[in-house]
Design a protein around this motif. Structure first.
Motif, PDB file in Angstrom:
ATOM      1  N   LYS A  34      -4.053   5.615   6.438  1.00 50.67           N
ATOM      2  CA  LYS A  34      -3.658   6.131   5.121  1.00 50.67           C
ATOM      3  C   LYS A  34      -3.138   7.553   5.288  1.00 50.67           C
ATOM      4  O   LYS A  34      -3.670   8.342   6.086  1.00 50.67           O
ATOM      5  CB  LYS A  34      -4.844   6.117   4.159  1.00 50.67           C
ATOM      6  CG  LYS A  34      -4.510   6.689   2.777  1.00 50.67           C
ATOM      7  CD  LYS A  34      -5.733   6.755   1.875  1.00 50.67           C
ATOM      8  CE  LYS A  34      -5.916   5.491   1.107  1.00 50.67           C
ATOM      9  NZ  LYS A  34      -6.975   5.620   0.049  1.00 50.67           N
ATOM     10  N   LEU A  35      -2.095   7.876   4.518  1.00 47.91           N
ATOM     11  CA  LEU A  35      -1.504   9.214   4.502  1.00 47.91           C
ATOM     12  C   LEU A  35      -1.377   9.626   3.048  1.00 47.91           C
ATOM     13  O   LEU A  35      -0.742   8.920   2.258  1.00 47.91           O
ATOM     14  CB  LEU A  35      -0.133   9.195   5.172  1.00 47.91           C
ATOM     15  CG  LEU A  35       0.655  10.508   5.181  1.00 47.91           C
ATOM     16  CD1 LEU A  35      -0.021  11.519   6.106  1.00 47.91           C
ATOM     17  CD2 LEU A  35       2.097  10.255   5.629  1.00 47.91           C
ATOM     18  N   PHE A  36      -1.982  10.752   2.670  1.00 48.48           N
ATOM     19  CA  PHE A  36      -1.956  11.087   1.246  1.00 48.48           C
ATOM     20  C   PHE A  36      -2.077  12.588   1.006  1.00 48.48           C
ATOM     21  O   PHE A  36      -2.568  13.348   1.841  1.00 48.48           O
ATOM     22  CB  PHE A  36      -3.089  10.361   0.513  1.00 48.48           C
ATOM     23  CG  PHE A  36      -4.462  10.912   0.777  1.00 48.48           C
ATOM     24  CD1 PHE A  36      -5.049  11.817  -0.102  1.00 48.48           C
ATOM     25  CD2 PHE A  36      -5.197  10.527   1.895  1.00 48.48           C
ATOM     26  CE1 PHE A  36      -6.321  12.333   0.132  1.00 48.48           C
ATOM     27  CE2 PHE A  36      -6.459  11.026   2.140  1.00 48.48           C
ATOM     28  CZ  PHE A  36      -7.025  11.946   1.248  1.00 48.48           C
ATOM     29  N   ASN A  37      -1.587  13.006  -0.151  1.00 49.96           N
ATOM     30  CA  ASN A  37      -1.979  14.258  -0.789  1.00 49.96           C
ATOM     31  C   ASN A  37      -2.021  13.991  -2.284  1.00 49.96           C
ATOM     32  O   ASN A  37      -1.952  12.829  -2.708  1.00 49.96           O
ATOM     33  CB  ASN A  37      -1.096  15.446  -0.362  1.00 49.96           C
ATOM     34  CG  ASN A  37       0.274  15.471  -0.999  1.00 49.96           C
ATOM     35  OD1 ASN A  37       0.593  14.695  -1.901  1.00 49.96           O
ATOM     36  ND2 ASN A  37       1.106  16.371  -0.530  1.00 49.96           N
ATOM     37  N   LYS A  38      -2.135  15.022  -3.116  1.00 46.30           N
ATOM     38  CA  LYS A  38      -2.397  14.776  -4.531  1.00 46.30           C
ATOM     39  C   LYS A  38      -1.244  14.079  -5.250  1.00 46.30           C
ATOM     40  O   LYS A  38      -1.429  13.490  -6.322  1.00 46.30           O
ATOM     41  CB  LYS A  38      -2.733  16.089  -5.252  1.00 46.30           C
ATOM     42  CG  LYS A  38      -1.606  17.094  -5.334  1.00 46.30           C
ATOM     43  CD  LYS A  38      -2.086  18.387  -5.992  1.00 46.30           C
ATOM     44  CE  LYS A  38      -0.949  19.389  -6.187  1.00 46.30           C
ATOM     45  NZ  LYS A  38       0.039  18.911  -7.174  1.00 46.30           N
ATOM     46  N   ASP A  39      -0.051  14.101  -4.680  1.00 47.67           N
ATOM     47  CA  ASP A  39       1.111  13.510  -5.345  1.00 47.67           C
ATOM     48  C   ASP A  39       1.693  12.300  -4.631  1.00 47.67           C
ATOM     49  O   ASP A  39       2.673  11.717  -5.108  1.00 47.67           O
ATOM     50  CB  ASP A  39       2.208  14.569  -5.500  1.00 47.67           C
ATOM     51  CG  ASP A  39       1.809  15.679  -6.456  1.00 47.67           C
ATOM     52  OD1 ASP A  39       1.297  15.356  -7.539  1.00 47.67           O
ATOM     53  OD2 ASP A  39       1.984  16.854  -6.103  1.00 47.67           O
ATOM     54  N   SER A  40       1.140  11.918  -3.504  1.00 45.56           N
ATOM     55  CA  SER A  40       1.719  10.795  -2.750  1.00 45.56           C
ATOM     56  C   SER A  40       0.667  10.139  -1.871  1.00 45.56           C
ATOM     57  O   SER A  40      -0.024  10.815  -1.108  1.00 45.56           O
ATOM     58  CB  SER A  40       2.882  11.290  -1.879  1.00 45.56           C
ATOM     59  OG  SER A  40       3.426  10.245  -1.111  1.00 45.56           O
ATOM     60  N   HIS A  60      10.209   8.204   1.360  1.00 45.74           N
ATOM     61  CA  HIS A  60       9.805   8.688   0.027  1.00 45.74           C
ATOM     62  C   HIS A  60       8.344   9.127  -0.010  1.00 45.74           C
ATOM     63  O   HIS A  60       7.939   9.882  -0.895  1.00 45.74           O
ATOM     64  CB  HIS A  60      10.097   7.648  -1.059  1.00 45.74           C
ATOM     65  CG  HIS A  60       9.217   6.435  -1.026  1.00 45.74           C
ATOM     66  ND1 HIS A  60       9.617   5.223  -0.491  1.00 45.74           N
ATOM     67  CD2 HIS A  60       7.959   6.226  -1.485  1.00 45.74           C
ATOM     68  CE1 HIS A  60       8.654   4.338  -0.633  1.00 45.74           C
ATOM     69  NE2 HIS A  60       7.618   4.926  -1.226  1.00 45.74           N
ATOM     70  N   THR A  61       7.566   8.684   0.963  1.00 46.41           N
ATOM     71  CA  THR A  61       6.182   9.151   1.093  1.00 46.41           C
ATOM     72  C   THR A  61       6.138  10.666   1.254  1.00 46.41           C
ATOM     73  O   THR A  61       5.371  11.356   0.575  1.00 46.41           O
ATOM     74  CB  THR A  61       5.521   8.496   2.317  1.00 46.41           C
ATOM     75  OG1 THR A  61       5.485   7.097   2.129  1.00 46.41           O
ATOM     76  CG2 THR A  61       4.128   9.039   2.544  1.00 46.41           C
ATOM     77  N   PHE A  62       6.941  11.189   2.159  1.00 45.54           N
ATOM     78  CA  PHE A  62       7.015  12.638   2.373  1.00 45.54           C
ATOM     79  C   PHE A  62       7.721  13.336   1.219  1.00 45.54           C
ATOM     80  O   PHE A  62       7.317  14.418   0.786  1.00 45.54           O
ATOM     81  CB  PHE A  62       7.760  12.938   3.672  1.00 45.54           C
ATOM     82  CG  PHE A  62       6.991  12.634   4.920  1.00 45.54           C
ATOM     83  CD1 PHE A  62       5.729  13.162   5.137  1.00 45.54           C
ATOM     84  CD2 PHE A  62       7.541  11.836   5.911  1.00 45.54           C
ATOM     85  CE1 PHE A  62       5.020  12.902   6.293  1.00 45.54           C
ATOM     86  CE2 PHE A  62       6.849  11.569   7.080  1.00 45.54           C
ATOM     87  CZ  PHE A  62       5.580  12.102   7.274  1.00 45.54           C
ATOM     88  N   LEU A 108      13.261   5.663   5.567  1.00 44.80           N
ATOM     89  CA  LEU A 108      12.419   5.662   6.765  1.00 44.80           C
ATOM     90  C   LEU A 108      12.351   7.075   7.321  1.00 44.80           C
ATOM     91  O   LEU A 108      13.367   7.779   7.373  1.00 44.80           O
ATOM     92  CB  LEU A 108      13.016   4.717   7.816  1.00 44.80           C
ATOM     93  CG  LEU A 108      12.406   4.739   9.218  1.00 44.80           C
ATOM     94  CD1 LEU A 108      10.959   4.269   9.191  1.00 44.80           C
ATOM     95  CD2 LEU A 108      13.226   3.869  10.166  1.00 44.80           C
ATOM     96  N   ALA A 109      11.157   7.497   7.706  1.00 44.65           N
ATOM     97  CA  ALA A 109      10.991   8.835   8.279  1.00 44.65           C
ATOM     98  C   ALA A 109       9.980   8.783   9.411  1.00 44.65           C
ATOM     99  O   ALA A 109       9.052   7.961   9.414  1.00 44.65           O
ATOM    100  CB  ALA A 109      10.534   9.826   7.215  1.00 44.65           C
ATOM    101  N   VAL A 110      10.169   9.674  10.376  1.00 47.12           N
ATOM    102  CA  VAL A 110       9.205   9.839  11.465  1.00 47.12           C
ATOM    103  C   VAL A 110       8.887  11.327  11.595  1.00 47.12           C
ATOM    104  O   VAL A 110       9.700  12.180  11.229  1.00 47.12           O
ATOM    105  CB  VAL A 110       9.732   9.291  12.806  1.00 47.12           C
ATOM    106  CG1 VAL A 110      10.139   7.835  12.684  1.00 47.12           C
ATOM    107  CG2 VAL A 110      10.878  10.127  13.338  1.00 47.12           C
ATOM    108  N   ASP A 188       1.291   1.067  -0.446  1.00 49.82           N
ATOM    109  CA  ASP A 188       1.698   0.154   0.624  1.00 49.82           C
ATOM    110  C   ASP A 188       2.892   0.660   1.421  1.00 49.82           C
ATOM    111  O   ASP A 188       3.101   0.226   2.563  1.00 49.82           O
ATOM    112  CB  ASP A 188       2.069  -1.212   0.048  1.00 49.82           C
ATOM    113  CG  ASP A 188       0.853  -2.032  -0.345  1.00 49.82           C
ATOM    114  OD1 ASP A 188      -0.279  -1.562  -0.114  1.00 49.82           O
ATOM    115  OD2 ASP A 188       1.032  -3.135  -0.884  1.00 49.82           O
ATOM    116  N   SER A 189       3.692   1.527   0.824  1.00 47.24           N
ATOM    117  CA  SER A 189       4.924   1.964   1.480  1.00 47.24           C
ATOM    118  C   SER A 189       4.646   2.519   2.875  1.00 47.24           C
ATOM    119  O   SER A 189       3.724   3.321   3.061  1.00 47.24           O
ATOM    120  CB  SER A 189       5.611   3.034   0.643  1.00 47.24           C
ATOM    121  OG  SER A 189       6.059   2.507  -0.574  1.00 47.24           O
ATOM    122  N   GLY A 190       5.450   2.098   3.829  1.00 45.97           N
ATOM    123  CA  GLY A 190       5.281   2.551   5.207  1.00 45.97           C
ATOM    124  C   GLY A 190       4.396   1.668   6.053  1.00 45.97           C
ATOM    125  O   GLY A 190       4.293   1.876   7.269  1.00 45.97           O
ATOM    126  N   GLY A 191       3.763   0.681   5.450  1.00 46.27           N
ATOM    127  CA  GLY A 191       2.880  -0.194   6.210  1.00 46.27           C
ATOM    128  C   GLY A 191       3.646  -1.090   7.164  1.00 46.27           C
ATOM    129  O   GLY A 191       4.732  -1.583   6.847  1.00 46.27           O
TER     130      GLY A 191
END
Length: 256
Positions: A34-40, A60-62, A108-110, A188-191
Motif C-alpha cells: 500500500k502507498l498512501f498519504n492523506k489525499d491519495s 495519478h497516485t503520485f 504509469l509512473a516509477v 486498487d490503482s497500480g496493483g
C-alpha cells in the motif's frame, strides 16, 4: 505396472500444482504494498534492476498525493514467524519537483527508492512481460487494496482472480490498455496483474489503472443527475510500458 506408474505421476501432479500456484502468488504478494498519504491511496509493487529498486504504480497516485511525502507500508517477519507492519515515509517531491518519472503518454509512473528492504520485498525486473499483451481469455490474478482495505494488520494486499476480457485488435504502441473482468475500487490503482510463469515465479502482465462504469444522465424538470454504475470491468496497462518508464527514469537521473 504401467497403470501404477501413471497413477503415481498423476498423484504427484495433484500434489505439486497447488504449491506452485501458491508460490507464484506469494512471491508477488511479498513485493506488493500500500502507498498512501492523506489525499491519495493506491497499490504499488517493487522491482529491482541490478542494485536499483523501483516503485511502480499508476501515475495519478503520485499526482493526487499532496505534499512531499507518502507512506509505503512495508512488512517483515519476526523470529517467531509473525509478520509485522512497517510504515516507511518516502519522499515523492522536493518542493514542487516530482521525484517520480511518468510515462509520457500513459498513466504509469516509477520512482527509485533507497530503503533497507526485507528479503523478498522486491522482484527482479525480468518477472515483467517484455512484449505484447496477455492473451484474450487468459486467467490472471491481481493484488490490490480495494477501498483501502488491508488483508490484516500486517498490511498485506488482497488477491482476486479475473480473466482478460479484451482482444488486442491494435498494436500495443497504439493502444496499450486491456480489460479485465474485475471491479477496481479506490486504492486498487497500480496493483499488479500477473500470471503463473512456472517454477513458482509470477509474470507481471499489467497493472490496474481504472474502473469502467456505465454512465447515465438522468434528467428531470428541475435537475440533471449523473449516475455511474460499476460494470465489473477495469482497465489495465500492458506491462512492457514499465521497461520504457524505468529507462526514462534512468536517463533523467543521468542528466541531473
Amino acid at each position: 505396472m504401467k497403470s501404477l506408474i501413471l497413477s503415481t505421476c498423476a498423484a504427484l501432479v495433484l500434489q505439486l500444482s497447488p504449491a506452485s500456484a501458491v508460490e507464484h502468488a506469494e512471491a508477488m504478494m511479498r513485493a506488493t504494498f500500500k502507498l498512501f498519504n492523506k489525499d491519495s491511496t493506491a497499490t504499488c509493487f517493487l522491482l529491482r534492476d541490478g542494485a536499483e529498486v523501483y516503485l511502480v504504480t499508476a501515475a495519478h497516485t503520485f499526482e493526487r498525493a499532496s505534499g512531499e511525502t507518502s507512506i509505503l507500508v512495508l512488512r517483515e517477519v519476526d523470529q517467531d514467524g509473525v509478520w509485522k507492519r512497517q510504515d516507511k515515509t518516502i519522499s515523492i517531491r522536493k518542493g514542487d519537483q516530482a521525484l517520480w518519472t511518468k510515462h509520457p503518454k500513459q498513466d504509469l509512473a516509477v520512482m527509485r527508492v533507497k530503503l533497507d528492504l526485507p528479503e523478498g520485498a522486491s522482484l527482479p525486473l525480468d518477472v515483467v512481460k517484455s512484449e505484447g499483451f496477455p492473451a484474450f481469455g487468459d486467467p490472471v490474478m491481481l493484488l490490490t487494496y480495494p477501498a483501502r482495505v488491508e488483508a490484516n494488520g500486517a498490511g498485506f494486499p488482497l488477491a482476486r482472480q479475473a480473466v482478460v476480457g479484451s482482444f488486442p485488435a491494435e498494436p500495443m504502441a497504439k493502444h496499450p490498455e486491456f480489460i479485465i473482468d474485475a471491479t477496481a475500487w479506490d486504492g486498487d490503482s497500480g496493483g499488479p496483474v500477473f500470471i503463473d510463469a512456472g517454477g513458482g515465479k509470477p509474470q507481471v502482465v499489467g497493472l490496474v489503472i481504472s474502473r469502467i462504469n456505465h454512465v447515465e444522465n438522468i434528467k428531470s424538470e428541475r435537475e440533471t443527475r449523473k449516475i455511474e454504475t460499476p460494470m465489473g470491468l477495469s482497465k489495465a496497462l500492458a506491462a512492457p510500458l514499465i521497461f520504457e518508464t524505468i529507462r526514462l527514469a534512468k536517463e533523467a537521473a543521468a542528466d541531473r
